[in-house]
Design a protein around this motif. Structure first.
Motif, PDB file in Angstrom:
ATOM      1  N   UNK A  20       1.084  -1.191   0.566  1.00  0.00           N
ATOM      2  CA  UNK A  20       0.393   0.074  -0.390  1.00  0.00           C
ATOM      3  C   UNK A  20       0.791   1.280   0.061  1.00  0.00           C
ATOM      4  N   UNK A  21       2.168   1.111   1.333  1.00  0.00           N
ATOM      5  CA  UNK A  21       3.278   1.519   0.370  1.00  0.00           C
ATOM      6  C   UNK A  21       3.504   3.021  -0.581  1.00  0.00           C
ATOM      7  N   UNK A  22       3.866   1.711  -1.358  1.00  0.00           N
ATOM      8  CA  UNK A  22       4.123   1.544  -2.849  1.00  0.00           C
ATOM      9  C   UNK A  22       3.627   2.511  -4.218  1.00  0.00           C
ATOM     10  N   UNK A  23       1.839   1.831  -3.508  1.00  0.00           N
ATOM     11  CA  UNK A  23       0.944   2.245  -4.085  1.00  0.00           C
ATOM     12  C   UNK A  23       0.674   3.601  -4.197  1.00  0.00           C
ATOM     13  N   UNK A  24       1.040   4.565  -2.863  1.00  0.00           N
ATOM     14  CA  UNK A  24       0.618   5.516  -2.283  1.00  0.00           C
ATOM     15  C   UNK A  24       1.904   6.720  -2.540  1.00  0.00           C
ATOM     16  N   UNK A  25       3.215   5.972  -2.993  1.00  0.00           N
ATOM     17  CA  UNK A  25       3.593   6.887  -3.937  1.00  0.00           C
ATOM     18  C   UNK A  25       3.373   7.004  -5.416  1.00  0.00           C
ATOM     19  N   UNK A  26       3.131   5.767  -5.962  1.00  0.00           N
ATOM     20  CA  UNK A  26       2.913   5.987  -7.110  1.00  0.00           C
ATOM     21  C   UNK A  26       1.364   7.159  -7.789  1.00  0.00           C
ATOM     22  N   UNK A  27       0.691   7.155  -6.500  1.00  0.00           N
ATOM     23  CA  UNK A  27      -0.535   8.224  -6.631  1.00  0.00           C
ATOM     24  C   UNK A  27      -0.379   9.243  -6.391  1.00  0.00           C
ATOM     25  N   UNK A 294     -13.110   4.335   8.927  1.00  0.00           N
ATOM     26  CA  UNK A 294     -14.560   5.170   8.997  1.00  0.00           C
ATOM     27  C   UNK A 294     -15.226   3.799   9.036  1.00  0.00           C
ATOM     28  N   UNK A 295     -15.928   2.617   8.284  1.00  0.00           N
ATOM     29  CA  UNK A 295     -16.645   2.340   8.216  1.00  0.00           C
ATOM     30  C   UNK A 295     -16.554   0.857   8.904  1.00  0.00           C
ATOM     31  N   UNK A 296     -15.389   1.053  10.400  1.00  0.00           N
ATOM     32  CA  UNK A 296     -15.008   0.061  11.783  1.00  0.00           C
ATOM     33  C   UNK A 296     -14.438  -0.672  10.878  1.00  0.00           C
ATOM     34  N   UNK A 297     -14.210  -1.247   9.561  1.00  0.00           N
ATOM     35  CA  UNK A 297     -13.275  -2.289   9.684  1.00  0.00           C
ATOM     36  C   UNK A 297     -11.899  -2.352   9.687  1.00  0.00           C
ATOM     37  N   UNK A 298     -11.395  -3.223   9.467  1.00  0.00           N
ATOM     38  CA  UNK A 298      -9.758  -3.023   9.115  1.00  0.00           C
ATOM     39  C   UNK A 298      -9.620  -4.008   8.291  1.00  0.00           C
ATOM     40  N   UNK A 299      -8.861  -3.486   7.050  1.00  0.00           N
ATOM     41  CA  UNK A 299      -8.969  -4.818   5.814  1.00  0.00           C
ATOM     42  C   UNK A 299      -7.889  -5.251   5.992  1.00  0.00           C
ATOM     43  N   UNK A 300      -8.375  -6.224   5.305  1.00  0.00           N
ATOM     44  CA  UNK A 300      -6.525  -7.694   5.179  1.00  0.00           C
ATOM     45  C   UNK A 300      -6.771  -7.595   4.124  1.00  0.00           C
ATOM     46  N   UNK A 301      -7.443  -7.396   2.969  1.00  0.00           N
ATOM     47  CA  UNK A 301      -7.060  -7.206   1.725  1.00  0.00           C
ATOM     48  C   UNK A 301      -5.989  -5.857   1.236  1.00  0.00           C
ATOM     49  N   UNK A 302      -5.256  -6.080  -0.519  1.00  0.00           N
ATOM     50  CA  UNK A 302      -4.558  -5.498  -1.060  1.00  0.00           C
ATOM     51  C   UNK A 302      -5.539  -4.663  -1.332  1.00  0.00           C
ATOM     52  N   UNK A 303      -6.587  -4.637  -2.416  1.00  0.00           N
ATOM     53  CA  UNK A 303      -7.354  -3.908  -3.037  1.00  0.00           C
ATOM     54  C   UNK A 303      -8.267  -2.597  -2.242  1.00  0.00           C
ATOM     55  N   UNK A 304      -8.657  -2.747  -1.307  1.00  0.00           N
ATOM     56  CA  UNK A 304      -9.530  -1.205  -0.112  1.00  0.00           C
ATOM     57  C   UNK A 304      -7.910  -0.910   0.452  1.00  0.00           C
ATOM     58  N   UNK A 305      -6.336  -1.346   0.390  1.00  0.00           N
ATOM     59  CA  UNK A 305      -5.710  -0.707   0.555  1.00  0.00           C
ATOM     60  C   UNK A 305      -5.053   0.206  -0.633  1.00  0.00           C
ATOM     61  N   UNK A 306      -5.327  -0.478  -1.302  1.00  0.00           N
ATOM     62  CA  UNK A 306      -5.577   0.202  -2.682  1.00  0.00           C
ATOM     63  C   UNK A 306      -6.132   1.431  -3.134  1.00  0.00           C
ATOM     64  N   UNK A 307      -7.081   2.079  -2.769  1.00  0.00           N
ATOM     65  CA  UNK A 307      -8.344   2.815  -2.523  1.00  0.00           C
ATOM     66  C   UNK A 307      -7.585   3.852  -1.807  1.00  0.00           C
ATOM     67  N   UNK A 308      -7.267   3.238  -0.665  1.00  0.00           N
ATOM     68  CA  UNK A 308      -7.509   3.557   0.987  1.00  0.00           C
ATOM     69  C   UNK A 308      -6.206   4.987   0.257  1.00  0.00           C
ATOM     70  N   UNK A 309      -4.826   3.673   0.156  1.00  0.00           N
ATOM     71  CA  UNK A 309      -3.605   4.798  -0.623  1.00  0.00           C
ATOM     72  C   UNK A 309      -4.087   5.822  -1.803  1.00  0.00           C
ATOM     73  N   UNK A 310      -5.002   6.080  -2.598  1.00  0.00           N
ATOM     74  CA  UNK A 310      -5.029   7.203  -3.395  1.00  0.00           C
ATOM     75  C   UNK A 310      -5.923   8.189  -3.103  1.00  0.00           C
ATOM     76  N   UNK A 311      -7.053   7.759  -1.987  1.00  0.00           N
ATOM     77  CA  UNK A 311      -7.464   8.479  -1.215  1.00  0.00           C
ATOM     78  C   UNK A 311      -6.587   9.399  -1.030  1.00  0.00           C
ATOM     79  N   UNK A 312      -6.215   8.785   0.216  1.00  0.00           N
ATOM     80  CA  UNK A 312      -4.861   9.278   0.967  1.00  0.00           C
ATOM     81  C   UNK A 312      -4.404  10.466   0.237  1.00  0.00           C
TER      82      UNK A 312
END
Ligand code: SRM
Ligand SMILES: Cc1cc2nc3c(=O)[nH]c(=O)nc-3n(C[C@H](O)[C@H](O)[C@H](O)COP(=O)(O)OP(=O)(O)OC[C@H]3O[C@@H](n4cnc5c(N)ncnc54)[C@H](O)[C@@H]3O)c2cc1C
Ligand code: SF4
Ligand code: FES
Lengths: 873, 116
Positions: A20-27, A294-312
């Motif tokens: 996710x960190x790497x994806x954040x750098x790309x974003x 924010x929805x109260x979950x910790x996501x253990x999959x990479x796709x939601x993490x990527x979306x969070x990276x884009x969002x941040x």
């Protein structure tokens, strides 16, 4: 510029360089933020970001370098300061400073935490003993491999979830007896329900893994040296094992955040808002597995993490973006079993209905969750996840066909052919990268992509977990066709002709050279080139089928022909997974005298080969090194054996039943006929392999009706059946003609085979050919029985030429020193065997040393003395 | 006894750590078919010659299966570039760069080769 540390350049510090960190750098780079900000990354692991999802593929040959996700040119181009092997140790939010282990202190304007998670190890006694491992990083994996190779024969995995199964698969791949211990009553409790768990269990047990569900691990038992010897389970039993891999779930790595007073959830995870900003400090973000969304979950999959990276990244760029939750759909291939779950898989919505198809015998389980109004809410697929891509995309809508039709296996009832064309444009096809059908269509229509790889590059679809690639391919094809782009029927990128057309050209113009065919009849762009792996063997086969008639060498290793053959034909043996070969001498009709059986036994013993009776009524000897093939064959040929062409697209075997000679029901001599047929058609190269059988009566013990040409004895002669097939899509053969005499039978088979060889596509068995050609069986009967095209004389004379010119390939090869020189592992060390080809014992015989394949090379021994002809100084 | 200078016996040489390492006679390389060579450190190289006489060398190990078999694959030309298809699971590798044409994330080492 971006390296300048002036007060005017704001600084973004990223802690954690995982996926996710790497994806954040790309974003950041995509939004131009790397140009306006100084970006510093603290990376704890000794290597930059790599593909954790594909970790297990290391055991199938991928190196750590192959797994890397970090393009160093990208890092440099964007002036990113990457500190590898230097974790953050403290955060001072007041002063906005991060301290790293090396002592480095960084001022930040924005801090992004992407620290991922750590494997949870249950607090059982001796959990840290030698031989206990977790499965999260490349370092973990290297340690497991090392231990498994040197100190273990049995391994146990604690946890039967997704990662536990992967870890167990890895242990098995390392050659260990693998056990899985799962506390829940079924495997993968999070993803699948009871029925799915049962299907999964059966399949996994069939693979030889031992599964213990409904039991907890109470204690790790250690020996005197402190190393693991077993584990105590909650049912009082003890499991002996040399190593333990804990895979009992993950926990967010939020210690750093706790220490600096950021709010974390009750069960861990750094609390963030919809923009992925921590709820405590607007200067700090958290993304990926360490974040409590924010929805109260910790996501253990990479796709939601990527979306969070884009969002941040978007939020930092002052763009609008929000992460409000994600789909937990997953499709995995665990130990070779497809497992998928999507949407509301457990049917938690009110009033929903289940549609279930289950076949525990073949390990299939499919469940769809449907709302009252017919909306598809979710589902679980185990054993066959073909429909996953389409079903996932339909989730949330009412599919255009009845739901049960979607889960029935092909062939049962009327399986719905629900293609992706039925999907709406806003259906998400690739959930890893959130790509819709509309975007993919746009790639074809607007961006002029014409192949799947191009569309992947253009849209990123299919470049994550890969589970959508199949649907992607269908969409691209459909879109191309809709845009009026003609789908090319040519054999390959080198020839615009079909195989049949090439056959006609070769025959009519008597072309005996592939290069000549390519340069004169190939596509413009391919002329003068080296062809490809599709057309070379195809043309090689055509030339071999027609050799005597067109005047080509009848020997497949002669001159240019050698370079056209697939590797099996080139070495006249079958390549096995570790680079060794199997050897199958011909045993016509399956009849063999004791003396010859003894010879096979002696050869196999002397060369240490694994022997097995094949499904084709003969004997296969496995594990020969390439340099052993000539000496093995010298002895076989000497004892009167010939090549069995197990490697060729050519006649394989003609099976027989014992027939009239011994059997009380037999009405004809089926063994003699089988031998005659096998000797007549041996060595005949064809579009695909050819199999046959002869049964002595209608009881059909030789299974002739499952063969390309099958013969069944009648009181008056022989019945000929054609187009039968075993394999993946079995087909019963059709009766072509009845009550034939010996001569009539042979004449008809001659014609049938030559007509097939002339008109079939590459790799098209007689069964598919018969179904494809216009007119089907009736047309073939017209041509070969009634000679409606007037070509039967020609077909017969082509076969006569083949029969007259047949010579044994192996006899020819062992008498040709120049050809024999190719049978070496190394051109510069002809006497040295390939060190990757090694074997370990099993049931009194050998099997390939597969773990060795994953390392590639055992620590080097001095090699200078074996290298010949080197001018090393 | 002949004293003629041998001019036809060109050797295939591989560039290794700044030096040229001779592997075999050029004549043993059949156009379109590879051979494997063993390097002093135990690595293996797959060497190829195309129909125009150009030479290529890539690592012999198939990264998808771990077996040392790339030298035994079929070669060809894809969009003007030379490739070999693994004989095991058929993935194609660019002979000049070692890149896998069917999976961007995979590549094998490529070597400089000459005949002299
Ligand atoms: C050795 C053997 C299995 C065994 O231990 O018994 C075997 C082994 C292989 N089979 Fe088979 N098949 C063997 C009998 C069969 C049979 C049974 C039979 O012949 O009666 C069938 C079903 C009958 C049929 O073909 O219709 C069979 C259907 C297949 C298929 C599916 C073909 C199809 O049309 O669907 C393949 C895949 C393919 O050819 O594309 C295949 C492919 C293979 C390959 C070539 C796979 C590969 O590429 O590595 C295996 C390598 C052989 C080798 O020696 O390394 N094998 N295979 C059998 C060798 C028979 C022989 O003496 O030559
Ligand atoms: C074997 C395996 C298979 C998987 N399969 C799938 C799958 O099929 N599908 C799927 O969606 N997900 C899968 N996952 C999960 C997926 O890998 C994770 O969801 C993903 O890696 C999360 O990314 P991340 O960046 O949040 O965390 P990570 O990738 O774990 O990265 C976090 C990084 O931060 C570093 N770090 C921690 N603390 C510090 C510190 N103080 N300073 C500096 N660095 C620090 C860590 O060392 C780590 O490198 C799998 C995971 C494993 C282990
Ligand atoms: S069924 Fe045939 S192809 Fe499949 S693994 Fe067995 S031998 Fe190989
Ligand atoms: S869904 Fe994972 S790559 Fe498309």
């Amino acid at each position: 510029m971006s390296t300048a540390t002036t007060e005017t350049t704001p600084t973004i510090v990223l802690v954690g360089h995982g996926m996710v960190g790497q994806r954040f750098l790309e974003a950041l780079a995509e939004r131009g933020l790397t140009a306006t900000h100084r970006v510093v990354v603290l990376c704890e692991e000794p290597r930059p970001a790599y593909d954790r999802v594909q970790l297990t593929s290391y055991f199938s040959g991928r190196t750590p370098e192959d797994l890397s996700m970090t393009d160093m040119a990208f890092i440099e181009r964007h002036g990113i300061e990457l500190h590898v092997g230097d974790p953050a140790t403290g955060i001072d939010r007041e002063a906005r400073k991060v301290t790293a282990r090396s002592g480095l202190v960084l001022d930040y304007d924005v801090l992004v935490l992407a620290t991922g998670s750590y494997p949870f190890v249950p607090p059982v006694p001796n959990k840290d003993a030698t031989g206990c491992f977790v499965y999260r990083t490349i370092e973990d994996l290297l340690a497991i491999e090392e231990y498994a190779k040197t100190r273990a024969t049995t391994g146990a995995v604690v946890g039967g979830g997704l990662l536990g199964l992967e870890a167990a698969g890895a242990l098995k791949g390392l050659g260990l007896n693998a056990h899985i211990v799962e506390f829940a009553p079924r495997l993968m409790p999070v993803q699948v329900d009871e029925g799915g768990g049962a299907a999964l269990l059966r399949t996994i047990e069939d693979m030889g893994l031992a599964v213990h569900t409904g039991v907890g691990t109470q204690e790790i038992v250690v020996g005197e040296d402190g190393a693991v010897t077993g584990m105590k389970l909650s049912d009082g039993s003890e499991l002996a094992t040399d190593m333990v891999v804990f895979s009992a779930g993950v926990r967010p790595r939020d210690q750093l955040a706790r220490d600096c007073g950021l709010t974390v959830g009750e069960r861990g995870g750094i609390s963030v808002d919809e923009q992925c900003r921590t709820v405590t400090d607007p200067h700090v973000f958290a993304i990926g597995e360490c974040a409590l969304a924010a929805d109260g979950r910790v996501y253990g999959l990479v796709a939601p993490g990527y979306e969070q990276a884009e969002t941040a990244a978007a939020t930092i760029a002052s763009d609008e973006a929000a992460f409000t939750g994600a789909d937990l759909s997953t499709k995995l291939k665990l130990l070779g079993v497809d497992v998928a779950s999507f949407g509301d898989a457990h049917g938690t919505a009110e009033d929903c209905l289940d549609v279930v198809y289950s076949d525990s015998r073949s390990g299939l389980y499919k469940k769809l969750v449907i709302g009252r109004d017919g909306t598809l809410l979710g589902g679980i697929l185990v054993g066959d996840a073909e429909a996953y891509g389409t079903l996932r995309a339909f989730t949330g809508s009412v599919p255009p066909v009845a739901p049960e039709a979607l889960v029935l296996p092909a062939g049962a009832g009327a399986p719905a052919q629900l293609g992706p064309s039925a999907l709406p444009d806003d259906a998400v096809i690739c959930s890893c990268h959130n790509v819709t059908k509309g975007t993919i269509r746009g790639a074809v229509t607007e961006h002029r992509c014409t192949t799947v790889p191009e569309v992947k590059k253009c849209t990123k679809a299919g470049t994550g977990c890969g589970s959508c690639v199949k649907v992607l391919g269908q969409l691209v094809d459909a879109e191309l066709e809709a845009s009026g782009i003609e789908v090319d029927k040519g054999l390959c990128g080198c020839f615009a002709q079909t195989r049949e057309e090439l056959y006609e050209i070769v025959l009519a113009l008597r072309i005996t050279s592939y290069q000549e065919l390519l340069d004169r009849h190939g596509r413009e762009a391919a002329r003068g080139g080296d062809g490809c792996e599709i057309c070379k063997p195809t043309v090689g086969s055509i030339i071999a089928s027609l050799a005597p008639t067109i005047g080509a060498a009848g020997y497949v290793l002669e001159g240019e022909q050698a370079a056209l053959q697939d590797t099996n034909d080139h070495f006249l043996a079958n390549l096995q997974k570790n680079g060794s070969y199997s050897v199958v001498p011909r045993i016509p009709g399956g009849e063999i005298a004791p003396e010859k059986l003894i010879v096979i036994g002696e050869i196999a013993r002397d060369f240490g080969l694994y022997t097995k009776i094949t499904g084709g009524q003969r004997i296969d000897m496995f594990g020969a090194r390439v340099e052993q093939l000539p000496s093995i064959w010298a002895r076989l040929v000497d004892a009167g054996f010939e090549s069995g062409h197990a490697y060729g697209k050519s006649l394989r075997t003609v099976k027989s039943c014992v027939g009239q000679t011994w059997c009380r029901y037999g009405v004809q001599d089926s063994v003699r006929m089988a031998i005659d047929l096998e000797l007549r058609y041996r060595g005949l190269r064809s579009p695909h392999k050819l199999k046959s059988a002869v049964s002595g009566c209608a009881r059909e013990c030789a299974e002739a009706q499952s063969k390309d040409f099958g013969v069944i004895a009648t009181a008056n002669g022989w019945n000929l059946y054609v187009g039968g097939n075993g394999g993946a899509t079995p087909r019963h053969a059709d009766l072509l003609a009845q009550d034939l005499s010996d001569a009539e039978l042979i004449r008809l088979i001659d014609r049938f085979l030559m007509f097939y060889i002339r008109t079939a596509d590459r790799l098209e068995r007689t069964s598919t050919w018969l179904e494809r050609i216009p007119g089907g069986l009736d047309h073939v009967r017209d041509v070969v029985v009634h000679d409606s095209l007037g070509i039967c004389d020609e077909l017969e004379s082509l076969m006569a030429a083949h029969v007259a010119h047949y010579r044994d390939e192996w006899a020819e090869t062992i008498n040709d020193p120049e050809k024999l020189a190719r049978f070496v592992s190394f051109v510069n060390a002809p006497d040295t065997p390939d060190p990757v080809v090694a074997f370990v014992p099993e049931r009194d015989q050998i099997k390939p040393d597969l773990p060795l394949l994953s390392i590639g090379l055992r620590p080097a021994e001095p090699l200078e003395d074996v290298l010949e002809g080197s001018t090393q100084r | 006894m002949t004293l003629a200078v041998e001019t036809t016996d060109l050797k295939v040489q591989l560039h290794l750590d700044g030096e040229w390492f001779a592997v075999c006679d050029l004549s043993t390389l059949l156009p379109g078919r590879g051979v494997a060579a063993l390097l002093p450190d135990g690595r293996q190289v797959a060497l190829f010659r195309d129909r125009n006489g150009r030479l290529y060398g890539i690592d012999n190990r198939d990264p998808f299966t771990g077996a040392a078999v790339l030298a035994r694959g079929l070669t060809g030309t894809h969009q003007g570039r030379p490739f070999v298809a693994s004989p095991l699971l058929k993935q194609r590798f660019d002979l000049e760069s070692g890149r896998c044409l069917d999976d961007e994330s995979v590549r094998v080492a490529a070597y400089e080769v000459k005949a002299s």
